[in-house]
Design a protein around this motif. Structure first.
Motif, mmCIF file in Angstrom:
data_model
loop_
_atom_site.group_PDB
_atom_site.id
_atom_site.type_symbol
_atom_site.label_atom_id
_atom_site.label_comp_id
_atom_site.label_asym_id
_atom_site.label_seq_id
_atom_site.Cartn_x
_atom_site.Cartn_y
_atom_site.Cartn_z
ATOM 1 N N GLY A 98 0.844 -1.201 0.000
ATOM 2 C CA GLY A 98 0.000 0.000 0.000
ATOM 3 C C GLY A 98 0.872 1.242 0.000
ATOM 4 N N ARG A 99 0.444 2.250 -0.755
ATOM 5 C CA ARG A 99 1.264 3.475 -0.870
ATOM 6 C C ARG A 99 0.433 4.735 -0.664
ATOM 7 N N SER A 100 -0.586 4.654 0.211
ATOM 8 C CA SER A 100 -1.420 5.840 0.435
ATOM 9 C C SER A 100 -0.608 6.913 1.167
ATOM 10 N N ASN A 101 -1.111 8.165 1.056
ATOM 11 C CA ASN A 101 -0.416 9.274 1.715
ATOM 12 C C ASN A 101 -0.540 9.211 3.227
ATOM 13 N N CYS A 134 5.004 -1.604 -2.144
ATOM 14 C CA CYS A 134 4.235 -2.296 -3.200
ATOM 15 C C CYS A 134 2.842 -1.680 -3.338
ATOM 16 N N HIS A 135 2.225 -1.892 -4.490
ATOM 17 C CA HIS A 135 0.924 -1.266 -4.792
ATOM 18 C C HIS A 135 0.218 -2.088 -5.851
ATOM 19 N N SER A 136 -0.854 -1.520 -6.402
ATOM 20 C CA SER A 136 -1.701 -2.328 -7.292
ATOM 21 C C SER A 136 -1.000 -2.682 -8.611
ATOM 22 N N GLN A 137 0.090 -1.996 -8.935
ATOM 23 C CA GLN A 137 0.803 -2.324 -10.180
ATOM 24 C C GLN A 137 2.028 -3.216 -9.922
ATOM 25 N N GLY A 150 -6.584 -2.257 2.445
ATOM 26 C CA GLY A 150 -8.038 -2.103 2.433
ATOM 27 C C GLY A 150 -8.708 -3.255 1.710
ATOM 28 N N ARG A 151 -8.115 -4.457 1.788
ATOM 29 C CA ARG A 151 -8.658 -5.658 1.119
ATOM 30 C C ARG A 151 -8.775 -6.778 2.156
ATOM 31 N N PRO A 152 -10.013 -7.122 2.544
ATOM 32 C CA PRO A 152 -10.190 -8.073 3.638
ATOM 33 C C PRO A 152 -9.425 -9.387 3.460
ATOM 34 N N ASP A 175 -0.741 -5.404 10.617
ATOM 35 C CA ASP A 175 -1.940 -5.331 9.774
ATOM 36 C C ASP A 175 -2.694 -4.031 10.062
ATOM 37 N N VAL A 176 -2.640 -3.100 9.123
ATOM 38 C CA VAL A 176 -3.302 -1.806 9.327
ATOM 39 C C VAL A 176 -4.781 -1.876 8.927
ATOM 40 N N GLY A 177 -5.127 -2.822 8.091
ATOM 41 C CA GLY A 177 -6.476 -2.880 7.507
ATOM 42 C C GLY A 177 -7.585 -3.003 8.535
ATOM 43 N N ILE A 178 -8.663 -2.292 8.275
ATOM 44 C CA ILE A 178 -9.879 -2.446 9.087
ATOM 45 C C ILE A 178 -11.028 -2.593 8.100
ATOM 46 N N ASN A 179 -11.588 -3.770 8.012
ATOM 47 C CA ASN A 179 -12.676 -4.005 7.064
ATOM 48 C C ASN A 179 -13.863 -4.592 7.820
ATOM 49 N N LEU A 234 -3.492 2.494 18.371
ATOM 50 C CA LEU A 234 -2.325 3.391 18.422
ATOM 51 C C LEU A 234 -2.594 4.732 17.746
ATOM 52 N N THR A 235 -3.509 4.737 16.784
ATOM 53 C CA THR A 235 -3.720 5.956 15.994
ATOM 54 C C THR A 235 -4.134 7.114 16.900
ATOM 55 N N ILE A 236 -5.094 6.872 17.776
ATOM 56 C CA ILE A 236 -5.547 7.961 18.659
ATOM 57 C C ILE A 236 -4.453 8.319 19.660
HETATM 58 P P1 NDP Z 1 -6.057 3.429 0.354
HETATM 59 O O1 NDP Z 1 -7.251 2.851 -0.333
HETATM 60 O O2 NDP Z 1 -5.842 4.896 0.323
HETATM 61 O O3 NDP Z 1 -4.732 2.733 -0.227
HETATM 62 C C1 NDP Z 1 -4.689 1.366 -0.472
HETATM 63 C C2 NDP Z 1 -3.369 1.008 -1.102
HETATM 64 O O4 NDP Z 1 -3.367 -0.382 -1.345
HETATM 65 C C3 NDP Z 1 -3.115 1.700 -2.447
HETATM 66 O O5 NDP Z 1 -1.772 2.113 -2.515
HETATM 67 C C4 NDP Z 1 -3.408 0.612 -3.470
HETATM 68 O O6 NDP Z 1 -2.581 0.663 -4.620
HETATM 69 C C5 NDP Z 1 -3.043 -0.651 -2.718
HETATM 70 N N1 NDP Z 1 -3.863 -1.773 -3.148
HETATM 71 C C6 NDP Z 1 -5.206 -1.920 -3.071
HETATM 72 N N2 NDP Z 1 -5.564 -3.110 -3.576
HETATM 73 C C7 NDP Z 1 -4.445 -3.727 -3.986
HETATM 74 C C8 NDP Z 1 -4.162 -4.982 -4.582
HETATM 75 N N3 NDP Z 1 -5.140 -5.849 -4.889
HETATM 76 N N4 NDP Z 1 -2.883 -5.296 -4.853
HETATM 77 C C9 NDP Z 1 -1.892 -4.440 -4.564
HETATM 78 N N5 NDP Z 1 -2.090 -3.241 -3.998
HETATM 79 C C10 NDP Z 1 -3.354 -2.879 -3.718
HETATM 80 O O7 NDP Z 1 -6.133 2.883 1.841
HETATM 81 P P2 NDP Z 1 -5.469 3.435 3.211
HETATM 82 O O8 NDP Z 1 -4.001 3.377 3.124
HETATM 83 O O9 NDP Z 1 -6.126 4.691 3.620
HETATM 84 O O10 NDP Z 1 -5.990 2.316 4.215
HETATM 85 C C11 NDP Z 1 -5.610 0.962 4.096
HETATM 86 C C12 NDP Z 1 -6.354 0.162 5.142
HETATM 87 O O11 NDP Z 1 -5.980 0.616 6.427
HETATM 88 C C13 NDP Z 1 -7.869 0.281 5.094
HETATM 89 O O12 NDP Z 1 -8.437 -0.966 5.474
HETATM 90 C C14 NDP Z 1 -8.177 1.318 6.144
HETATM 91 O O13 NDP Z 1 -9.467 1.158 6.708
HETATM 92 C C15 NDP Z 1 -7.123 1.018 7.169
HETATM 93 N N6 NDP Z 1 -6.739 2.159 7.998
HETATM 94 C C16 NDP Z 1 -6.614 1.926 9.345
HETATM 95 C C17 NDP Z 1 -6.220 2.932 10.187
HETATM 96 C C18 NDP Z 1 -6.059 2.618 11.630
HETATM 97 O O14 NDP Z 1 -6.150 3.482 12.472
HETATM 98 N N7 NDP Z 1 -5.742 1.381 11.987
HETATM 99 C C19 NDP Z 1 -5.966 4.292 9.719
HETATM 100 C C20 NDP Z 1 -6.031 4.413 8.270
HETATM 101 C C21 NDP Z 1 -6.429 3.384 7.462
HETATM 102 P P3 NDP Z 1 -2.622 1.886 -5.681
HETATM 103 O O15 NDP Z 1 -1.956 3.043 -5.008
HETATM 104 O O16 NDP Z 1 -1.846 1.387 -6.830
HETATM 105 O O17 NDP Z 1 -4.076 2.116 -5.952
#
Ligand code: NDP
Length: 306
Positions: A165-168, A188-191, A210-212, A228-232, A287-289
Motif C-alpha cells: 500500500g502506498r497511500s499518503n 508495493c501497490h496495485s501495479q 483495504g482488502r479483507p 496489519d493496518v487494515g480495518i474491514n 495506536l492511531t488515537i
Molecule cells: P487506500 O485505499 O488509500 O490505499 C490502499 C493502497 O493499497 C493503495 O496504494 C493501493 O494501490 C493498494 N492496493 C489496493 N488493492 C491492492 C491490490 N489488490 N494489490 C496491490 N495493492 C493494492 O487505503 P489506506 O491506506 O487509507 O488504508 C488501508 C487500510 O488501512 C484500510 O483498510 C483502512 O481502513 C485502514 N486504515 C486503518 C487505520 C487505523 O487506524 N488502523 C488508519 C487508516 C487506514 P494503488 O496506489 O496502486 O491504488
C-alpha cells in the motif's frame, strides 16, 4: 512455536499514561493542552472516530472542542473556521476529520491548517519535514507502527520492511519512518507484478491495502513480523464463513451482530506463519488515537517554548 500477538491496547495505554504525565507537567507550567476536532456533516463512522478521540482527550486531561459545521458548508466558510482555530492560543492541535463532503476542496482545507497545529501530519510542510527528517508531525497510524515495534523490542535496523500500500496517510509515511529507523524498505501497490513474492521477502511486513484478509500464508515468510493496518467490516455471510472457518467465536459473534471486523491479513494464516503480528481489532487501530494525543502534547510543548 506459536506467534506472539502484539497487543495494541496495552501499548496504547502505556502511551496514554505518558501523555497524561506530560499534560500534567505542562499544566503545572500554566499550559492547558487543547485540541480542536472539526467534524463536518453527519457521517456515522466519522462521528464515532471523533467521539473516541474526544474520550481519549478526557482520559489524559487534554481540553477538547468539537466543532460541527453542517454538511452543506462551503469551502470558504470551513477555511474561515480553520483560520480562527489557527489563531486561538488555547488550541494547540487541529484535526479535520476526513472524508469531507464532496463540495469541499479537501486539499485546500488541509493546506489551511497551520503546520504547527497539524497533529494529523497531513500538511505538505509536515510531509516535507518527514521526508527530510526535520521537526514536524508524522501521521498517526504510521507513527503507531513504529511504537508497536519499538515497545515490543523488535529490531528494525537492517531488516527488510515491505509495505503493501502506498497511500499518503499510511503506506508512504510508514515507509519513510521505517527507512529513518534504518530498515531497507520496499513499497508495493496495485501495479506491483508479484505481490505475494515481494511480501515473502519481508522480515517486517506492513499491510495497508483495504482488502479483507487478502494477505494469506503464501505472502508471509515464516517468522516474519506482520503489522496489519487494515480495518474491514464484513457483512457477507459467505465471506465471513470462509475467512473464519476455524474460529467458532467469531462466527457466533457474526450471527449475533450481522457484521464482523477483519484486517487485510488472513487471521489464522498469520498466526501460523509469523513470529509476531498485530490482531484486528486490538492491534494497530488503538495506536492511531494515542499518537494523535502525543502529537497534540508535542504541539503544546513546542508552542510553550516559543
Ligand atoms: P487506500 O485505499 O488509500 O490505499 C490502499 C493502497 O493499497 C493503495 O496504494 C493501493 O494501490 C493498494 N492496493 C489496493 N488493492 C491492492 C491490490 N489488490 N494489490 C496491490 N495493492 C493494492 O487505503 P489506506 O491506506 O487509507 O488504508 C488501508 C487500510 O488501512 C484500510 O483498510 C483502512 O481502513 C485502514 N486504515 C486503518 C487505520 C487505523 O487506524 N488502523 C488508519 C487508516 C487506514 P494503488 O496506489 O496502486 O491504488
Amino acid at each position: 512455536m506459536s506467534a506472539r500477538v502484539l497487543n495494541g491496547n496495552e501499548i496504547r495505554d502505556q502511551i496514554l499514561d505518558e501523555v497524561q504525565q506530560g499534560v500534567l507537567e505542562l499544566s503545572a507550567r500554566g499550559v492547558q493542552v487543547g485540541l480542536a476536532a472539526v467534524l463536518v456533516g453527519d457521517n456515522p463512522a466519522s462521528e464515532i472516530y471523533v467521539r473516541n478521540k474526544i474520550r481519549a482527550c478526557e482520559r489524559v486531561g487534554i481540553f477538547s472542542e468539537r466543532i460541527t459545521p453542517g454538511k452543506d458548508i462551503s469551502t470558504a466558510d470551513l477555511l474561515a473556521i480553520i483560520e480562527e482555530l489557527n489563531y486561538r492560543k488555547d488550541i494547540h492541535g487541529i484535526l479535520v476529520q476526513l472524508p469531507l463532503p464532496t463540495q469541499i476542496d479537501e486539499s485546500k482545507v488541509l493546506l489551511a491548517v497551520s503546520p504547527t497545529k497539524d497533529v494529523d501530519g497531513f500538511h505538505p510542510v509536515n510531509v516535507g519535514a518527514l521526508v527530510t527528517r526535520q521537526i514536524g508531525f508524522a501521521p498517526c497510524t504510521p507513527a503507531g507502527l513504529i511504537q508497536i515495534l519499538k515497545r515490543s523490542n523488535i529490531r528494525i535496523a537492517g531488516k527488510h520492511a515491505v509495505i503493501l500500500g502506498r497511500s499518503n496517510i499510511v503506506g508512504k509515511p510508514a515507509a519513510l519512518l521505517l527507512l529513518h529507523e534504518n530498515a531497507t524498505v520496499s513499497i508495493c501497490h496495485s501495479q506491483t507484478t508479484d505481490l505475494a513474492m515481494m511480501a515473502r521477502e519481508a522480515d517486517i511486513l506492513v499491510v495497508a491495502l483495504g482488502r479483507p484478509a487478502m494477505v494469506t500464508r503464501d505472502f508471509i515468510k515464516p517468522g516474519a513480523v506482520v503489522l496489519d493496518v487494515g480495518i474491514n467490516r464484513l457483512q457477507d455471510a459467505g465471506e465471513v464463513k470462509k475467512i473464519f472457518s476455524d474460529d467458532q467465536k467469531k462466527l457466533e459473534r457474526f450471527q449475533e451482530k450481522g457484521t464482523v471486523l477483519v484486517g487485510d491479513v488472513h487471521p489464522s494464516d498469520v498466526a501460523e506463519m509469523a513470529s509476531a503480528y498485530t490482531p484486528v481489532p486490538g492491534g494497530v487501530g488503538p495506536l492511531t488515537i494515542a499518537m494523535l494525543l502525543s502529537n497534540a502534547l508535542e504541539a503544546a510543548r513546542r508552542s510553550s517554548e516559543n
